[in-house]
Design a protein around this motif. Structure first.
Motif, PDB file in Angstrom:
ATOM      1  N   ALA A  25     -42.736  75.257  31.076  1.00  0.00           N
ATOM      2  CA  ALA A  25     -42.400  74.637  29.712  1.00  0.00           C
ATOM      3  C   ALA A  25     -42.977  75.485  28.422  1.00  0.00           C
ATOM      4  O   ALA A  25     -44.058  75.781  28.424  1.00  0.00           O
ATOM      5  CB  ALA A  25     -42.718  73.097  29.602  1.00  0.00           C
ATOM      6  N   THR A  26     -42.247  75.464  27.393  1.00  0.00           N
ATOM      7  CA  THR A  26     -42.638  76.297  26.285  1.00  0.00           C
ATOM      8  C   THR A  26     -43.850  75.576  25.682  1.00  0.00           C
ATOM      9  O   THR A  26     -44.833  76.299  25.530  1.00  0.00           O
ATOM     10  CB  THR A  26     -41.453  76.489  25.182  1.00  0.00           C
ATOM     11  OG1 THR A  26     -40.583  77.114  25.869  1.00  0.00           O
ATOM     12  CG2 THR A  26     -42.161  77.255  24.217  1.00  0.00           C
ATOM     13  N   ALA A  27     -43.863  74.402  25.454  1.00  0.00           N
ATOM     14  CA  ALA A  27     -44.999  73.713  25.127  1.00  0.00           C
ATOM     15  C   ALA A  27     -46.492  73.730  26.033  1.00  0.00           C
ATOM     16  O   ALA A  27     -47.495  74.125  25.534  1.00  0.00           O
ATOM     17  CB  ALA A  27     -44.663  72.124  24.672  1.00  0.00           C
ATOM     18  N   LYS A  28     -46.276  73.858  27.286  1.00  0.00           N
ATOM     19  CA  LYS A  28     -47.244  73.928  27.983  1.00  0.00           C
ATOM     20  C   LYS A  28     -47.944  75.469  28.153  1.00  0.00           C
ATOM     21  O   LYS A  28     -48.869  75.640  27.878  1.00  0.00           O
ATOM     22  CB  LYS A  28     -46.873  73.773  29.518  1.00  0.00           C
ATOM     23  CG  LYS A  28     -48.139  73.782  30.477  1.00  0.00           C
ATOM     24  CD  LYS A  28     -47.458  73.500  31.946  1.00  0.00           C
ATOM     25  CE  LYS A  28     -48.956  73.595  32.885  1.00  0.00           C
ATOM     26  NZ  LYS A  28     -48.364  73.046  34.343  1.00  0.00           N
ATOM     27  N   LEU A  29     -47.094  76.408  28.113  1.00  0.00           N
ATOM     28  CA  LEU A  29     -47.570  77.729  27.805  1.00  0.00           C
ATOM     29  C   LEU A  29     -47.957  78.189  26.324  1.00  0.00           C
ATOM     30  O   LEU A  29     -49.057  78.776  26.257  1.00  0.00           O
ATOM     31  CB  LEU A  29     -46.313  78.650  27.801  1.00  0.00           C
ATOM     32  CG  LEU A  29     -46.605  80.231  27.823  1.00  0.00           C
ATOM     33  CD1 LEU A  29     -47.336  80.744  28.934  1.00  0.00           C
ATOM     34  CD2 LEU A  29     -45.097  80.869  27.793  1.00  0.00           C
ATOM     35  N   ARG A  30     -47.562  77.463  25.394  1.00  0.00           N
ATOM     36  CA  ARG A  30     -48.114  77.595  23.901  1.00  0.00           C
ATOM     37  C   ARG A  30     -49.490  77.091  24.087  1.00  0.00           C
ATOM     38  O   ARG A  30     -50.511  77.916  23.263  1.00  0.00           O
ATOM     39  CB  ARG A  30     -47.228  76.991  23.274  1.00  0.00           C
ATOM     40  CG  ARG A  30     -47.754  77.279  21.485  1.00  0.00           C
ATOM     41  CD  ARG A  30     -46.661  76.463  20.641  1.00  0.00           C
ATOM     42  NE  ARG A  30     -47.199  76.360  19.317  1.00  0.00           N
ATOM     43  CZ  ARG A  30     -46.600  75.907  18.305  1.00  0.00           C
ATOM     44  NH1 ARG A  30     -45.398  75.360  18.405  1.00  0.00           N
ATOM     45  NH2 ARG A  30     -46.951  75.853  17.227  1.00  0.00           N
ATOM     46  N   SER A  31     -49.898  75.925  24.630  1.00  0.00           N
ATOM     47  CA  SER A  31     -50.912  75.542  24.668  1.00  0.00           C
ATOM     48  C   SER A  31     -52.128  76.130  25.556  1.00  0.00           C
ATOM     49  O   SER A  31     -53.111  76.380  24.790  1.00  0.00           O
ATOM     50  CB  SER A  31     -51.248  74.018  25.250  1.00  0.00           C
ATOM     51  OG  SER A  31     -52.150  73.347  25.377  1.00  0.00           O
ATOM     52  N   ALA A  32     -51.685  76.869  26.506  1.00  0.00           N
ATOM     53  CA  ALA A  32     -52.446  77.518  27.241  1.00  0.00           C
ATOM     54  C   ALA A  32     -52.994  78.960  26.746  1.00  0.00           C
ATOM     55  O   ALA A  32     -54.058  79.179  26.612  1.00  0.00           O
ATOM     56  CB  ALA A  32     -51.737  77.936  28.573  1.00  0.00           C
ATOM     57  N   VAL A  33     -51.976  79.436  25.836  1.00  0.00           N
ATOM     58  CA  VAL A  33     -52.406  80.545  25.106  1.00  0.00           C
ATOM     59  C   VAL A  33     -53.344  80.454  24.045  1.00  0.00           C
ATOM     60  O   VAL A  33     -54.082  81.221  23.733  1.00  0.00           O
ATOM     61  CB  VAL A  33     -50.933  81.283  24.681  1.00  0.00           C
ATOM     62  CG1 VAL A  33     -50.964  82.454  23.713  1.00  0.00           C
ATOM     63  CG2 VAL A  33     -49.910  81.801  25.898  1.00  0.00           C
ATOM     64  N   VAL A  34     -52.798  79.529  23.168  1.00  0.00           N
ATOM     65  CA  VAL A  34     -53.867  78.904  22.289  1.00  0.00           C
ATOM     66  C   VAL A  34     -55.305  78.702  22.699  1.00  0.00           C
ATOM     67  O   VAL A  34     -56.078  79.351  22.010  1.00  0.00           O
ATOM     68  CB  VAL A  34     -53.270  77.621  21.384  1.00  0.00           C
ATOM     69  CG1 VAL A  34     -54.290  77.354  20.376  1.00  0.00           C
ATOM     70  CG2 VAL A  34     -52.213  78.165  20.753  1.00  0.00           C
ATOM     71  N   GLU A  35     -55.376  78.253  23.779  1.00  0.00           N
ATOM     72  CA  GLU A  35     -56.734  77.670  24.367  1.00  0.00           C
ATOM     73  C   GLU A  35     -57.378  79.114  24.714  1.00  0.00           C
ATOM     74  O   GLU A  35     -58.592  79.354  24.513  1.00  0.00           O
ATOM     75  CB  GLU A  35     -56.482  76.756  25.442  1.00  0.00           C
ATOM     76  CG  GLU A  35     -57.859  76.480  25.919  1.00  0.00           C
ATOM     77  CD  GLU A  35     -57.843  75.597  27.177  1.00  0.00           C
ATOM     78  OE1 GLU A  35     -58.604  75.396  27.879  1.00  0.00           O
ATOM     79  OE2 GLU A  35     -56.464  74.654  27.382  1.00  0.00           O
ATOM     80  N   SER A  82     -37.877  75.585  27.940  1.00  0.00           N
ATOM     81  CA  SER A  82     -38.776  76.248  28.965  1.00  0.00           C
ATOM     82  C   SER A  82     -38.387  77.683  28.963  1.00  0.00           C
ATOM     83  O   SER A  82     -37.122  77.920  28.701  1.00  0.00           O
ATOM     84  CB  SER A  82     -38.746  75.421  30.489  1.00  0.00           C
ATOM     85  OG  SER A  82     -37.463  75.555  30.880  1.00  0.00           O
ATOM     86  N   LEU A  83     -39.176  78.410  29.751  1.00  0.00           N
ATOM     87  CA  LEU A  83     -38.889  79.966  30.241  1.00  0.00           C
ATOM     88  C   LEU A  83     -38.958  80.113  31.346  1.00  0.00           C
ATOM     89  O   LEU A  83     -39.632  79.606  32.244  1.00  0.00           O
ATOM     90  CB  LEU A  83     -39.889  80.874  29.549  1.00  0.00           C
ATOM     91  CG  LEU A  83     -40.223  80.523  27.964  1.00  0.00           C
ATOM     92  CD1 LEU A  83     -41.286  81.641  27.502  1.00  0.00           C
ATOM     93  CD2 LEU A  83     -39.003  80.993  27.056  1.00  0.00           C
ATOM     94  N   GLN A  84     -37.840  81.199  31.761  1.00  0.00           N
ATOM     95  CA  GLN A  84     -37.510  81.378  33.137  1.00  0.00           C
ATOM     96  C   GLN A  84     -37.768  83.012  33.519  1.00  0.00           C
ATOM     97  O   GLN A  84     -37.097  83.591  32.602  1.00  0.00           O
ATOM     98  CB  GLN A  84     -36.421  80.771  34.022  1.00  0.00           C
ATOM     99  CG  GLN A  84     -36.066  81.289  35.506  1.00  0.00           C
ATOM    100  CD  GLN A  84     -37.320  80.627  36.357  1.00  0.00           C
ATOM    101  OE1 GLN A  84     -38.265  81.543  36.589  1.00  0.00           O
ATOM    102  NE2 GLN A  84     -36.892  79.544  36.949  1.00  0.00           N
ATOM    103  N   CYS A  85     -38.037  83.587  34.587  1.00  0.00           N
ATOM    104  CA  CYS A  85     -38.069  84.872  34.833  1.00  0.00           C
ATOM    105  C   CYS A  85     -36.367  85.180  34.930  1.00  0.00           C
ATOM    106  O   CYS A  85     -35.798  84.822  35.397  1.00  0.00           O
ATOM    107  CB  CYS A  85     -38.451  85.251  36.199  1.00  0.00           C
ATOM    108  SG  CYS A  85     -38.183  86.908  36.771  1.00  0.00           S
ATOM    109  N   TYR A  86     -36.151  86.430  33.927  1.00  0.00           N
ATOM    110  CA  TYR A  86     -34.749  86.487  33.805  1.00  0.00           C
ATOM    111  C   TYR A  86     -34.173  87.051  35.315  1.00  0.00           C
ATOM    112  O   TYR A  86     -33.041  86.914  35.597  1.00  0.00           O
ATOM    113  CB  TYR A  86     -34.909  87.798  33.088  1.00  0.00           C
ATOM    114  CG  TYR A  86     -33.204  88.369  32.509  1.00  0.00           C
ATOM    115  CD1 TYR A  86     -32.258  87.780  31.809  1.00  0.00           C
ATOM    116  CD2 TYR A  86     -32.850  89.590  33.383  1.00  0.00           C
ATOM    117  CE1 TYR A  86     -31.024  88.473  31.574  1.00  0.00           C
ATOM    118  CE2 TYR A  86     -31.565  90.125  33.063  1.00  0.00           C
ATOM    119  CZ  TYR A  86     -30.654  89.493  32.382  1.00  0.00           C
ATOM    120  OH  TYR A  86     -29.389  90.132  32.138  1.00  0.00           O
ATOM    121  N   LYS A  87     -34.971  87.915  35.908  1.00  0.00           N
ATOM    122  CA  LYS A  87     -34.426  88.459  37.137  1.00  0.00           C
ATOM    123  C   LYS A  87     -34.278  87.261  38.282  1.00  0.00           C
ATOM    124  O   LYS A  87     -33.331  87.367  39.146  1.00  0.00           O
ATOM    125  CB  LYS A  87     -35.450  89.449  37.832  1.00  0.00           C
ATOM    126  CG  LYS A  87     -35.261  90.858  37.046  1.00  0.00           C
ATOM    127  CD  LYS A  87     -36.058  92.070  37.680  1.00  0.00           C
ATOM    128  CE  LYS A  87     -35.571  93.341  36.926  1.00  0.00           C
ATOM    129  NZ  LYS A  87     -36.464  94.208  37.573  1.00  0.00           N
TER     130      LYS A  87
END
Length: 487
Positions: A334-344, A316-321
């Motif tokens: 979650a990276t997989a969830k973000l990837r799916s949303a971007v592709v869609e 998963s990814l999180q805000c650095y700050k």
């Protein structure tokens, strides 16, 4: 006629240098004698700052940033002595070369005139070497004196959070000392540095520099022996990277004369926990060596910081700050969830007949625009000169007759340049290029095919995405993403 800037520096360590006003008077006289226009807008001064490094001189950095703008704002930088520009030969060579080659700007000492022949190069280098020797020797003497002072329990640095200086001794600051005690008590009780930082930030408490607390700052406080009545000093002038409470050959820790804020047993308990945490959680992996999906592409909608993968075991990814206790909103996804949303989203944009993103306009060939750009640049510079000679007159630097004479010269040059520009514009036209949305959608479709492939590597994924995407903004509250495309 040239246009000029002035750089003035005085440091607390020099005893023989001229005052800022005296340096400026010499520079103004040199400018007038050598037909250089100098306005107050481009007079930069760093007072009470050492010349050994340029990184900590705000006016110097502002001057360099201005020098890099187009068109160049001035032709020459005037200094009283070369030592005012830099006392480090490496800095001097780097910045003077950059100004000369990239910006076409010279650095001139008004009290150490040297020519442009090869012998003058040696003379200038000798002057700079002498300045650097003086600076290094003085620094050694100052450091030796400070080391001697701290060995007797005297203070040589600004007070840390929790203390103030009174009669040349650290004194507990009534509003900050209880905060330090709470930090230690919470940490020893099991609260982590990040949680402590977030709590302080929520209460609106700031560091002495007016900044928010983060986990690193809390750890530094927890390992600072000043709070148990000690003084820590680096004899080589370089701060410890780890800030550990561990004396070594270049770090001395002595008894101070100030009142402790923390009991020794509490401090030692904190050191044991810090050591245990370091053994349990080694330094996280280097992101530059370990590519991951969306590295450097996704931004937090709350603070604008990058969403990062904080360890190689996470998916998963999180805000650095947020991870460092500065941002108040968690943007974990979650990276997989973000990837799916971007592709869609990208697939929908590519298939939408009414989709028209704002794209950067394609540039014309340099052969068509180089002359026009060059003439426009010259016009801007001459217009800037007009403003500066007016300022020089209003500031009392130039007389009315000098102002009138300079204005006539510059106006004549401007008229000639404007006529040339009109001729060039008529020859090639200045029509805007049409954006080819159809071609962009084809590129978008190709990228979607790449990033949606099951076997795509993080490197290939990011390269493909960055070919059409400037950034992706993730808003956790709205559970949505906004894609900013680029042409």
């Amino acid at each position: 006629m040239k246009t000029g800037a002035a750089y003035i520096r005085v440091s607390t360590e020099d005893q023989v240098e001229l005052s800022p006003d005296s340096q400026l008077k010499m520079i103004e006289k040199y400018a007038k004698d050598n037909d250089i226009v100098l306005s107050k807008q481009y007079i930069y001064a760093d007072e009470g700052i050492s010349g050994r490094t340029v990184k900590k001189r705000p006016a110097f950095q502002e001057m360099i940033a201005t020098a890099k703008t187009k068109p160049k704002p001035f032709d020459v930088i005037l200094v009283w002595k070369l030592s005012r520009f830099a006392r480090n030969r490496e800095d001097s060579i780097v910045y003077k070369s950059m100004l000369k080659k990239d910006c076409g700007i010279d650095v001139v000492s008004v009290s150490e005139p040297v020519g442009s022949d090869k012998t003058s190069i040696l003379i200038e280098a000798l002057l700079e070497a002498m300045d650097e020797y003086y600076s290094v020797n003085l620094a050694e003497e100052v450091r030796r004196g400070m080391t001697e002072k701290i060995s007797r329990g005297g203070i040589v640095v600004a007070p840390p959070f929790g203390y103030k200086i009174q009669d040349d001794i650290y004194v507990p600051e009534e509003n900050e000392a209880p905060i330090i005690q709470k930090i230690f008590a919470d940490y020893v009780a099991g609260k982590g540095a990040l949680a402590i930082a977030r709590e302080l930030n929520d209460l609106g408490i700031k560091t002495h520099q007016g900044k928010l607390f983060d986990a690193r700052k809390i750890t530094y406080i927890l390992s600072n022996p000043t709070y148990i009545g000690k003084l820590r000093w680096s004899t080589n002038g370089k701060a410890s990277k780890s800030h550990d409470y561990v004396p070594n050959e270049s770090t001395v820790i002595v008894d101070g004369k100030h009142q402790p804020i923390i009991a020794p047993e509490t401090f030692e308990a904190a050191q044991k926990i810090i050591a245990q945490d370091k053994a349990k959680y080694p330094k996280h992996y280097n992101q530059r060596k370990n590519e991951y999906f969306f590295r450097g592409i996704v931004r937090c909608s709350s603070c604008g910081a990058t969403l990062t993968k904080l360890s190689d075991k996470e998916n998963s990814l999180q805000c650095y700050k947020y991870a460092h206790g500065v941002c108040k909103e968690s943007h974990c996804i979650a990276t997989a969830k973000l990837r799916s949303a971007v592709v869609e989203k990208m697939r929908a944009d590519a298939g939408n007949p009414n989709f028209k993103p704002t794209l950067e306009k394609a540039e014309k060939p340099k052969s068509m625009t180089s002359n026009i750009d060059l003439i426009k640049d010259k016009i801007k510079r001459e217009e800037m000169k007009l403003e500066r000679i007016k300022e020089a007159y209003e500031d009392g630097i130039d007389s009315l007759d000098e102002y009138k004479a300079n204005k006539i010269k510059i106006t004549a040059v401007l008229d000639e340049l404007r006529n040339k520009l009109q001729a060039e514009m008529s020859a090639i036209g200045d029509t805007a290029d049409e954006i080819d949305y159809s071609a962009f959608k084809d590129r978008l479709t190709s990228v979607v095919n790449i990033i949606s492939a099951a076997d795509v590597t993080p490197e290939a994924f990011n390269d493909a995405l960055l070919s059409v995407v400037s950034k992706i903004v993730f808003d956790r509250k709205k559970t949505q993403i906004d894609i900013v495309y680029k042409g």
